[in-house]
Design a protein around this motif. Structure first.
Motif, short mmCIF file in Angstrom:
data_model
loop_
_atom_site.label_atom_id
_atom_site.label_comp_id
_atom_site.label_asym_id
_atom_site.label_seq_id
_atom_site.Cartn_x
_atom_site.Cartn_y
_atom_site.Cartn_z
N THR A 225 0.83 -1.21 0.00
CA THR A 225 0.00 0.00 0.00
C THR A 225 0.86 1.26 0.00
O THR A 225 2.05 1.22 0.37
CB THR A 225 -0.92 0.04 1.23
N THR A 226 0.23 2.35 -0.40
CA THR A 226 0.88 3.66 -0.34
C THR A 226 -0.15 4.70 0.06
O THR A 226 -1.36 4.42 0.05
CB THR A 226 1.51 4.03 -1.70
N THR A 227 0.32 5.90 0.41
CA THR A 227 -0.57 6.99 0.80
C THR A 227 -0.25 8.21 -0.07
O THR A 227 0.91 8.56 -0.26
CB THR A 227 -0.37 7.36 2.28
N LEU A 228 -1.31 8.81 -0.59
CA LEU A 228 -1.15 10.01 -1.41
C LEU A 228 -1.58 11.23 -0.61
O LEU A 228 -2.72 11.32 -0.16
CB LEU A 228 -2.01 9.90 -2.68
N PHE A 229 -0.66 12.17 -0.42
CA PHE A 229 -0.98 13.49 0.13
C PHE A 229 -1.22 14.41 -1.06
O PHE A 229 -0.37 14.49 -1.96
CB PHE A 229 0.17 14.03 0.98
N ALA A 230 -2.35 15.10 -1.08
CA ALA A 230 -2.69 15.93 -2.23
C ALA A 230 -3.23 17.28 -1.80
O ALA A 230 -3.94 17.38 -0.79
CB ALA A 230 -3.71 15.23 -3.12
N ALA A 231 -2.88 18.32 -2.58
CA ALA A 231 -3.39 19.67 -2.36
C ALA A 231 -3.98 20.17 -3.68
O ALA A 231 -3.24 20.33 -4.66
CB ALA A 231 -2.27 20.60 -1.88
N LEU A 232 -5.28 20.37 -3.70
CA LEU A 232 -5.98 20.84 -4.89
C LEU A 232 -6.11 22.36 -4.83
O LEU A 232 -6.72 22.90 -3.90
CB LEU A 232 -7.37 20.21 -4.97
N GLU A 233 -5.53 23.06 -5.81
CA GLU A 233 -5.65 24.51 -5.85
C GLU A 233 -7.06 24.87 -6.34
O GLU A 233 -7.43 24.51 -7.47
CB GLU A 233 -4.60 25.11 -6.79
N VAL A 234 -7.83 25.54 -5.51
CA VAL A 234 -9.24 25.79 -5.80
C VAL A 234 -9.41 26.62 -7.07
O VAL A 234 -10.31 26.37 -7.88
CB VAL A 234 -9.92 26.47 -4.60
N ALA A 235 -8.58 27.62 -7.27
CA ALA A 235 -8.77 28.55 -8.39
C ALA A 235 -8.50 27.90 -9.74
O ALA A 235 -9.19 28.19 -10.73
CB ALA A 235 -7.87 29.76 -8.21
N THR A 236 -7.50 27.03 -9.83
CA THR A 236 -7.09 26.48 -11.13
C THR A 236 -7.39 25.00 -11.29
O THR A 236 -7.46 24.50 -12.42
CB THR A 236 -5.58 26.68 -11.34
N GLY A 237 -7.54 24.27 -10.20
CA GLY A 237 -7.74 22.82 -10.29
C GLY A 237 -6.44 22.04 -10.32
O GLY A 237 -6.47 20.80 -10.38
N VAL A 239 -3.03 20.20 -9.03
CA VAL A 239 -2.83 19.36 -7.85
C VAL A 239 -1.34 19.20 -7.57
O VAL A 239 -0.55 18.93 -8.49
CB VAL A 239 -3.48 17.98 -8.04
N ILE A 240 -0.97 19.39 -6.32
CA ILE A 240 0.37 19.06 -5.85
C ILE A 240 0.26 17.79 -5.03
O ILE A 240 -0.52 17.73 -4.06
CB ILE A 240 0.97 20.20 -5.00
N GLY A 241 0.98 16.75 -5.43
CA GLY A 241 0.87 15.47 -4.75
C GLY A 241 2.19 14.97 -4.23
O GLY A 241 3.27 15.35 -4.73
N SER A 242 2.12 14.12 -3.22
CA SER A 242 3.32 13.52 -2.65
C SER A 242 2.95 12.14 -2.12
O SER A 242 1.94 11.98 -1.42
CB SER A 242 3.87 14.40 -1.51
N LEU A 243 3.73 11.12 -2.49
CA LEU A 243 3.45 9.74 -2.10
C LEU A 243 4.40 9.28 -1.00
O LEU A 243 5.61 9.53 -1.08
CB LEU A 243 3.57 8.81 -3.31
N HIS A 244 3.84 8.63 0.00
CA HIS A 244 4.64 8.11 1.12
C HIS A 244 4.10 6.74 1.52
O HIS A 244 2.90 6.48 1.42
CB HIS A 244 4.58 9.07 2.32
N ARG A 245 5.00 5.90 2.00
CA ARG A 245 4.59 4.55 2.40
C ARG A 245 3.90 4.54 3.76
O ARG A 245 3.20 3.59 4.10
CB ARG A 245 5.80 3.61 2.42
#
Length: 375
Positions: A225-237, A239-245
């Protein structure tokens, strides 16, 4: 040249075409309609039709009634005419050609009332067979009446009401950021999608063919398994993502550092996120104090629907993860990164449309339908 007689006939014809159908209610009909309007369990569409007929019977014009219920005058006129011709039964489906009616208005009203306000002795909900036996009607009659009134006893939906004592304040705070974001600032919706599994079906996937959908085995082999940390910019859509175990405050802090590096230093940053414990540890609080341009805005407990990144997670799940085949976590993470990069080439922002007051009013309407809600 138009003669006076022709003018009179033409004028008279117009008058006759625009004359609204005369509508007079019996005492029994008025009582029944007013009862439907007052009853909380009445379907909304049926209650609106009842209000239309009551207002018309009180002498209001079609145009005024339409303004009252949010409908055109022509639509009001159609409901008026249908009631005049068919009485209460006319407020359901249009009658079809055939023999004379075998079900009276009283039987229709009794069936609808029984459906809404009772359950059978040996079941949690009515079926057409059980209701037909209860009222001495045919199953097809029960089915037609249920369709006419939009009743579906076999269906149910889930809901959850937040118990957060600051629910109202948090709704105003989050929705305010969506609809009126501050100047020289970026608003991000942040969350973690945990326990994303790399899965391999136990047997090869059979491809789609004409007339045959893709077929997969019901069982699979887990590859991690893995975990995705994500930040969705509301104005543009974007996404900044980062994967961690792993999924700890330490990984969340690394994600905040990544956001700090990628967001221009001259902009304030507002993060909308839930109340998960890793977002509030002493280490995270210390980091926020050292980076004052970051401001946290927490959604109410049990209200993940307020966080737009959840909508983006649904896109990722449906289009990449659910039917994906990954023999290793590394392969899964590679596909997720590729999917995020592709998304960011043509991002699509999610537009929030409901104001905080509209949300709270709708919630209040639900509470009014629950007898023991304390509203």
């Amino acid at each position: 040249m138009t003669t006076p007689t022709t003018e009179l006939a033409s004028s008279h014809g117009k008058h006759r075409c625009s004359t609204k159908a005369e509508l007079v209610l019996s005492v029994e009909e008025r009582a029944a309609l007013e009862g439907w309007v007052r009853r909380r369990s009445t379907p909304q569409s049926w209650a609106v039709r009842c209000r239309i007929i009551l207002a018309c019977a009180d002498g209001m014009s079609n145009k005024d009634v339409g303004a009252l219920v949010g409908m055109t005058g022509q639509s009001v006129g159609r409901w008026r005419s249908r009631f005049v011709e068919h009485r209460i039964a006319g407020l359901g489906d249009l009658p079809r050609s055939g023999g004379p009616r075998s079900v009276s208005d009283e039987q229709v009203a009794a069936l609808v009332k029984r459906t809404l306000e009772s359950t059978p002795r040996n079941a949690t909900h009515w079926s057409t067979r059980a209701m037909a036996k209860e009222l001495g009607l045919s199953q097809s009659t029960v089915s037609r009446i249920w369709r006419a009134f939009g009743l579906q006893p076999h269906r149910s939906q889930t809901f959850k009401l937040s118990t957060d004592p600051y629910f109202v304040d948090k709704v105003h705070d989050v929705v305010g950021l969506y609809m009126d974001p501050p100047e020289r600032a970026l608003v991000f919706c942040v969350d973690e999608k945990t326990q994303i599994q790399a899965l391999v079906r136990s047997q090869p996937v059979l491809p789609m063919m004409p007339g045959v959908p893709q077929r997969v085995t019901h069982d699979y082999v887990r590859a991690g398994t893995t975990t995705l940390f994500a930040a969705l910019e509301v104005a543009t859509g974007k996404v900044i993502g980062s994967l961690h175990r792993r999924h700890r405050a330490e990984e969340f802090k690394k994600f905040l550092i990544k956001l700090d590096q990628e967001i221009p230093a001259d902009l304030q940053v507002h993060l909308i996120l839930d109340n998960y414990a890793t977002h509030k540890t002493p280490a995270i609080k210390s980091w926020l104090i050292a980076h004052p341009r970051f401001q946290m805005h927490f959604t109410p407990t049990g209200s993940s629907w307020l966080n737009l990144v959840e909508r983006w997670f649904a896109e990722l799940t449906n289009k990449q993860i659910r039917r994906g085949v990954h023999k290793s976590v590394h392969a899964l993470e590679k596909d997720i990164r590729t999917w995020i990069a592709t998304w960011n080439t043509d991002p699509k922002p999610y537009i929030w449309t409901r104001t905080a007051d509209e949300i709270l009013e709708r919630l209040a309407s639900y509470l009014r339908r629950i007898p023991d809600s304390g509203d």
